[in-house]
Enzyme design. Structure first.
Site, mmCIF file in Angstrom:
data_model
loop_
_atom_site.group_PDB
_atom_site.id
_atom_site.type_symbol
_atom_site.label_atom_id
_atom_site.label_comp_id
_atom_site.label_asym_id
_atom_site.label_seq_id
_atom_site.Cartn_x
_atom_site.Cartn_y
_atom_site.Cartn_z
ATOM 1 N N ASP A 82 0.811 -1.213 0.000
ATOM 2 C CA ASP A 82 0.000 0.000 0.000
ATOM 3 C C ASP A 82 0.850 1.270 0.000
ATOM 4 O OD1 ASP A 82 0.749 -0.906 2.575
ATOM 5 O OD2 ASP A 82 -0.714 0.388 3.540
ATOM 6 N N GLU A 140 -0.574 -1.995 5.257
ATOM 7 C CA GLU A 140 0.383 -1.856 6.356
ATOM 8 C C GLU A 140 0.222 -0.520 7.065
ATOM 9 O OE1 GLU A 140 3.551 -0.753 8.765
ATOM 10 O OE2 GLU A 140 3.290 0.244 6.826
#
Length: 396
Positions: A82, A140
């Protein structure tokens, strides 16, 4: 030698790795929205003939087995995918094409490196027995974190890895350097949201109000005692208030004040004790001054613990691959990382990959609009992680 073979393959994949990283960097997606990123990773795995399963909506897990005979050994390798809600300011050909979203934490490097590991292992699968589990993880950057979600969905089962490794870019380290720290390395991180309620009124008539600004001010100052007078002085702890909203005016006392902050430490028991102290202190101060409050503490990532023996083994292998002069010991860092969730349930080692290059002006820190990485780190990141995986499985 295995080491030289890995280096040779990693070098041969460098141009491909740069293209992959630049594609990912130009097309970043926020936490749990990594649909195109996951599709891109899946296409790369498909091209390599590596099967995978979906987890946590946008996550992928692939298994790659060696052909050197039977073995029940399993090692897991993790990369996150991400990006962050940051508008990129770099003037580069691979600049983010998604407004307000940027790979400012290097997850594009992590994902590219793990794809490189997969290709190296495929070419060398005759050298090892056992299984390598490749974890491409979403989310994350946002609690509860993709790691905890994937663990809940069984990422560390069927088969269960004996160890899990993760790497993360570090711009403070020059490219070619690797950083490690055994034991407690990164902090837990919890979010504090407090609403302080009073009774607003005219700033010239404070005696007719219950001033939530004053109440909040007392709270903020008093909270510092939780660390300075309750925490063990040898245990790092941080309680920071980063946002205060008292939406009145120069002559208006508001009805409510909002306080947002973070609490971080390296001890799980003290962590939750501190939460209770924050709640009790906020409530008692508010009530003693005639007001009230609501305290919401959102539990984030736990303490990241690098397994001592595993980290010592990983360091020795890294020194063998990189040279002892290129492996440094890192200080404790009070930032947080959701790889910590893996470290709470499995033997884990999380190390840092140098990506800085002062001569080329690549010096910006993580989570900044000008962050970038020296792309030579892609060859190093893939090669080193492949080496660690293969040696962990007994390849020689």
């Amino acid at each position: 030698m295995l080491k030289e073979k890995i280096r040779e393959i990693a070098r041969s994949l460098q141009d491909k790795a740069v293209a992959t990283r630049r594609h990912l960097h130009a097309h970043p997606e926020l936490s749990f929205e990594e649909t195109q990123t996951a599709a891109f990773v899946a296409s790369k795995l498909d091209a390599l003939g590596i099967s995978y399963t979906r987890m946590a909506n946008t996550g992928l897990v692939a298994l790659l087995e060696g052909t050197k005979g039977p073995s029940g050994q399993v090692i897991a390798l993790r990369a996150d995918m991400d990006a962050l809600p940051i508008t990129e300011l770099n003037d580069v050909p691979y600049k983010s094409q998604n407004p307000g979203v940027m790979h400012a934490c290097g997850h594009d490097v992590h994902t590219t490196s793990l794809l490189g590991v997969a290709e190296i292992l495929l070419q060398l699968r005759h050298t090892f027995a056992g299984t390598v589990k490749l974890i491409f993880q979403p989310g994350e950057e946002t609690i509860p974190g993709g790691a905890s979600m994937m663990i809940a969905e069984g990422v560390l089962r069927n088969p269960a890895p004996a160890r899990i490794l993760g790497q993360h870019v570090m711009p403070e380290l020059p490219v070619g350097k690797i950083g490690m720290r055994p034991g407690r390395y990164m902090a837990s991180a919890d979010e504090i949201y407090i609403e302080v309620y009073g009774k607003g009124g005219h700033g010239a008539m404070p005696h007719t109000t219950i001033d939530p600004v004053i109440i909040a001010s007392h709270m903020i100052l008093a909270f510092q005692q939780i660390v300075s007078r309750n925490a063990d002085p040898t245990m790092p702890s941080v309680l920071s208030i980063g946002k205060v909203i008292a939406d009145g005016a120069h002559n208006v006392i508001p009805d409510k004040v909002i306080i947002d902050g973070t609490f971080r430490t390296l001890d799980e028991t003290w962590r939750f004790d501190a939460h209770e102290r924050i709640r009790r202190m906020a409530k008692s101060i508010a009530e003693s001054m005639g007001g009230s409050c609501k305290v919401d503490i959102r539990v984030g990532y736990p303490v990241l613990i690098n397994h001592e023996e595993l980290t010592a083994e990983v360091r020795a292998l890294t020194e063998e691959y990189m040279g002892a002069e290129n492996v440094v010991t890192l200080p404790v860092w009070m930032a947080a990382e959701d790889f910590a969730s893996y470290s709470q349930v499995s033997d884990a080692c999380f190390y840092r990959l140098g990506v800085g290059n002062a001569e080329r002006g690549i010096t910006s820190g993580l989570h900044t609009a000008t962050f970038d990485a020296d792309e030579q780190s892609l060859e190093i990141g893939a090669g080193l992680m492949a080496w660690l995986a293969l040696r962990s499985l007994g390849a020689s």
